[in-house]
Write a protein that holds these residues in place. Sequence first.
Motif, short mmCIF file in Angstrom:
data_model
loop_
_atom_site.label_atom_id
_atom_site.label_comp_id
_atom_site.label_asym_id
_atom_site.label_seq_id
_atom_site.Cartn_x
_atom_site.Cartn_y
_atom_site.Cartn_z
N LEU A 92 -5.53 13.78 -0.59
CA LEU A 92 -4.64 12.75 -1.16
C LEU A 92 -3.19 12.99 -0.74
CD1 LEU A 92 -6.09 12.32 -4.73
CD2 LEU A 92 -6.14 10.66 -2.87
N GLN A 93 -2.78 14.24 -0.65
CA GLN A 93 -1.41 14.53 -0.22
C GLN A 93 -1.17 14.08 1.22
OE1 GLN A 93 1.15 15.52 -2.15
NE2 GLN A 93 -0.32 15.33 -3.81
N VAL A 94 -2.18 14.25 2.05
CA VAL A 94 -2.06 13.84 3.45
C VAL A 94 -1.90 12.33 3.56
CG1 VAL A 94 -3.33 13.66 5.63
CG2 VAL A 94 -3.31 15.83 4.38
N TYR A 95 -2.68 11.58 2.78
CA TYR A 95 -2.69 10.12 2.89
C TYR A 95 -1.78 9.41 1.89
CZ TYR A 95 -6.60 10.65 6.05
OH TYR A 95 -7.37 10.99 7.12
N ARG A 96 -1.12 10.16 1.02
CA ARG A 96 -0.33 9.56 -0.05
C ARG A 96 0.71 8.57 0.47
NH1 ARG A 96 3.27 12.72 -4.56
NH2 ARG A 96 4.00 10.85 -5.60
N GLY A 97 1.47 8.97 1.46
CA GLY A 97 2.51 8.10 2.00
C GLY A 97 1.94 6.78 2.50
N GLY A 98 0.87 6.85 3.26
CA GLY A 98 0.24 5.65 3.79
C GLY A 98 -0.33 4.77 2.69
N LEU A 99 -0.95 5.39 1.70
CA LEU A 99 -1.51 4.63 0.57
C LEU A 99 -0.41 3.94 -0.23
CD1 LEU A 99 -4.23 7.15 -0.63
CD2 LEU A 99 -4.61 4.97 0.55
N ILE A 102 0.81 0.87 1.70
CA ILE A 102 -0.15 -0.23 1.58
C ILE A 102 -0.02 -0.87 0.20
CG2 ILE A 102 -2.63 -0.76 1.39
CD1 ILE A 102 -3.06 1.46 3.53
N SER A 103 0.09 -0.06 -0.83
CA SER A 103 0.23 -0.57 -2.20
C SER A 103 1.53 -1.36 -2.35
CB SER A 103 0.20 0.58 -3.19
OG SER A 103 0.41 0.12 -4.49
N ASP A 104 2.61 -0.83 -1.80
CA ASP A 104 3.90 -1.52 -1.89
C ASP A 104 3.86 -2.87 -1.19
OD1 ASP A 104 4.92 0.63 -3.29
OD2 ASP A 104 6.06 1.45 -1.58
N LYS A 105 3.24 -2.92 0.00
CA LYS A 105 3.14 -4.18 0.73
C LYS A 105 2.31 -5.19 -0.06
CE LYS A 105 3.57 -2.34 5.42
NZ LYS A 105 2.87 -2.10 6.69
N LYS A 106 1.22 -4.74 -0.66
CA LYS A 106 0.37 -5.64 -1.43
C LYS A 106 1.12 -6.18 -2.64
CE LYS A 106 -3.98 -5.94 -3.88
NZ LYS A 106 -5.10 -5.26 -4.47
N MET A 107 1.82 -5.32 -3.35
CA MET A 107 2.58 -5.74 -4.53
C MET A 107 3.68 -6.72 -4.15
SD MET A 107 2.56 -2.22 -6.86
CE MET A 107 4.27 -2.37 -7.15
N LEU A 108 4.35 -6.48 -3.04
CA LEU A 108 5.41 -7.38 -2.57
C LEU A 108 4.83 -8.73 -2.21
CD1 LEU A 108 8.39 -7.77 -1.82
CD2 LEU A 108 7.86 -6.87 0.45
N LYS A 109 3.70 -8.74 -1.53
CA LYS A 109 3.03 -10.00 -1.16
C LYS A 109 2.66 -10.79 -2.42
CE LYS A 109 -0.92 -11.93 1.23
NZ LYS A 109 -2.26 -11.69 1.72
N GLU A 110 2.06 -10.10 -3.39
CA GLU A 110 1.66 -10.77 -4.63
C GLU A 110 2.87 -11.31 -5.39
OE1 GLU A 110 -0.65 -7.81 -6.66
OE2 GLU A 110 -2.40 -8.15 -5.38
#
Length: 114
Positions: A92-99, A102-110
């Motif tokens: 999770l630490q390795v992928y945290r930034g990427g996740l 992705i979450s920020d982009k989705k929230m912004l789109k919504e």
Amino acid sequence: WWDGRGGCPLSDMWSVGVVTYELITLRRPFEAGNVLSLVHKISNEEPDDLPEGVDPDLCHLVFKMLSKDPSARPSSSEALRWPCLQGCYSLLQVYRGGLEKISDKKMLKEAREE
């Protein structure tokens, strides 16, 4: 909550223990025909052992999370430090930034769509 005390982080860890138990065994740690019987089992009985072959450290963690005494349950940060979860935590630490991106982009789109 059934007894009116409400939830807290340690009751959340009990819930994590229930879900983890279910993921391992494909059944609930406590089953009953009605709510009163279920409350009795949760309050007074221990769940069955986990199947053979389950990592002993994971077994210990699951039963610590299902402890009747809330103060005996690990916090979420303590649970993440258990050896059986170190691999997951590291991943999770390795992928945290990427996740998070992705979450920020989705929230912004919504938000823009609203």
